[in-house]
Design an enzyme around this catalytic site. Structure first.
Site, PDB file in Angstrom:
ATOM      1  N   LYS A  78      -3.511 -15.636  -3.516  1.00  0.00           N
ATOM      2  CA  LYS A  78      -4.524 -14.652  -3.493  1.00  0.00           C
ATOM      3  C   LYS A  78      -4.218 -13.407  -2.899  1.00  0.00           C
ATOM      4  O   LYS A  78      -3.132 -13.260  -2.309  1.00  0.00           O
ATOM      5  CB  LYS A  78      -5.658 -15.183  -2.426  1.00  0.00           C
ATOM      6  CG  LYS A  78      -5.304 -15.137  -0.961  1.00  0.00           C
ATOM      7  CD  LYS A  78      -6.444 -16.360  -0.145  1.00  0.00           C
ATOM      8  CE  LYS A  78      -6.218 -16.323   1.085  1.00  0.00           C
ATOM      9  NZ  LYS A  78      -6.427 -15.128   1.745  1.00  0.00           N
ATOM     10  N   TYR A 107       3.631  16.943  11.252  1.00  0.00           N
ATOM     11  CA  TYR A 107       2.506  17.433  11.628  1.00  0.00           C
ATOM     12  C   TYR A 107       2.621  17.350  13.076  1.00  0.00           C
ATOM     13  O   TYR A 107       2.947  16.747  14.016  1.00  0.00           O
ATOM     14  CB  TYR A 107       1.264  16.469  11.261  1.00  0.00           C
ATOM     15  CG  TYR A 107       1.250  16.608   9.594  1.00  0.00           C
ATOM     16  CD1 TYR A 107       0.329  17.705   9.098  1.00  0.00           C
ATOM     17  CD2 TYR A 107       1.392  15.579   8.919  1.00  0.00           C
ATOM     18  CE1 TYR A 107      -0.005  17.818   8.060  1.00  0.00           C
ATOM     19  CE2 TYR A 107       0.899  15.395   7.605  1.00  0.00           C
ATOM     20  CZ  TYR A 107       0.241  16.672   7.262  1.00  0.00           C
ATOM     21  OH  TYR A 107      -0.057  16.773   5.752  1.00  0.00           O
TER      22      TYR A 107
END
Length: 389
Positions: free
Chosen positions: A37, A297
């Site tokens: 899954k 940043y």
């Protein structure tokens, strides 16, 4: 482009090791089934399915019908854990039912035209009258999920008889299995054994029902990797202490994270597994920076010594957690420090390598972000290429 490398030998080693550990403790070992899954825990559904097929896996578990249809030609049994399955789906795709309401809705939803008779009228008939119906063009196989103590998904014990009664009156629905999730396999002895006892009692009830109604025995399963390794290592003592009959052991065990090289058990399992997936990134560009210069940043990272710094083409847009600088230090597999702040599509580190291994074991990443390997792996973008080696 960044990519995920899948080690086929590590995958084979994990399945062989788990299989050996279980088989060495019991004469008739249960079959290994594989949980695929969520894109095979982020590893790549089709790639891992192919490896599992080659190994000899017969039964797998997927999240939904969309995942099942990608691999339905590879396995005799594929169980969908969530969502609906069309009435005309391939017969090897089984539908799990986790509540009485879901079963009732399925019976009402099943198209009358698919069966040639009225579903609602069918439910009013006796089992004897039902058996007289000559032919059923379509038949769905389901697995009932029962609650044995995790209290998350599954029929309550007092709903089981009602569910079985509905199935008696519904010949277009075949009971292929009854399963549960023992949620205490990693860290709880009392809850673990109480759950095993509850499932043991449910098996007895279902088997009596199937014998009485001349219905083939469904398969039973409740244990994951850690639960199976714990139980079968102690099964002789546990059978004696808890009065369990080995004839009612699970038919299959669902191997999940163990197949991919990890376990999260607090209980020692005495098993050596190998991580299957490693994440690799390729260099975008390089700059020579001097001590004190800043990167990225906000200039959060300052260069500690002169050197060449490069950016690599993977970031939080690819499913990695965003390293902001507050989490602690994080390193590539070969020791290069990943510098905050991580960008959406790239990160920086002091290196000139054309290609770098971001990780080959996600436990370090899980520790940095205070989570578990499952979370790191299942977040990996499905758009990253998976390469089997």
């Amino acid at each position: 482009m960044a990519y995920i490398r899948l080690d086929s030998l590590a995958f084979e080693h994990n399945l062989n090791t788990i299989s050996h550990h279980i088989a060495s403790t019991i004469q008739s070992a249960p079959e290994l089934a594989l949980v695929l899954k969520d894109n095979a825990y982020g590893h790549g559904l089709t790639q891992i399915a192919s490896l599992a097929h080659s190994w000899g896996i017969q039964s797998v578990f997927v999240k939904n019908y969309a995942e099942a249809m990608q691999i339905y030609e590879l396995f005799p049994v594929i169980t969908t854990l969530y969502g609906e399955v069309p009435y005309d789906a391939p017969s090897n795709i089984w539908h799990s039912i986790a509540s009485l309401a879901e079963l009732e809705a399925m019976l009402a939803w099943f198209p009358d035209k698919a069966c040639g008779y009225s579903t609602q009228a069918m439910l009013k008939n006796s089992p004897q009258e039902v058996s007289k119906i000559p032919s059923i063009p379509y038949q769905r196989t389901i697995e009932l999920k029962v609650n044995i103590g995790m209290n998350r998904n599954g029929l309550a014990a007092d709903e089981l008889d009602s569910a079985l009664m509905l199935l008696e009156r519904s010949p277009h629905i075949r009971l292929g299995g009854v399963f549960a999730h023992n949620g205490y396999g990693d860290n709880d002895d009392r809850g673990f054994m109480q759950s095993i006892q509850r499932f043991y009692a449910i098996k007895q009830r279902v088997l009596l029902w199937s014998e009485r109604n001349h219905i083939p025995r469904p398969r039973f399963h409740s244990l994951s990797t850690s639960g199976a390794l714990r139980f079968y290592a102690q099964q002789r003592e546990l059978c004696k202490e808890w009065r369990l009959d080995s004839a009612l052991f699970d038919d299959i065990v669902r191997i999940g994270i163990g197949a991919y090289g990890y376990h999260t058990s607090d209980v020692p399992l005495h098993i050596q597994l190998r991580p299957v997936a490693s994440l690799w990134a390729k260099k975008i560009s390089s700059l020579f920076l001097k001590k004190g210069e800043r990167i990225g940043y906000g200039g959060v990272s300052k260069v500690r010594k002169d050197g060449v710094f490069s950016t690599y083409d993977v970031g939080y847009g690819d499913g990695l957690f965003r390293l902001s600088g507050s989490e602690g230090r994080l390193f590539c597999a070969s020791g290069e420090e990943i510098l905050p702040v991580m960008s959406m599509d790239n990160f920086s580190c002091q290196s000139e390598k054309k290609e770098i291994c971001v990780f080959d074991d996600v436990r370090g990443w899980a520790q940095t972000f205070r989570t578990i390997p499952y979370v790191i792996l299942t977040h990996l973008s499905p758009f990253l290429p998976r390469v089997v080696v």
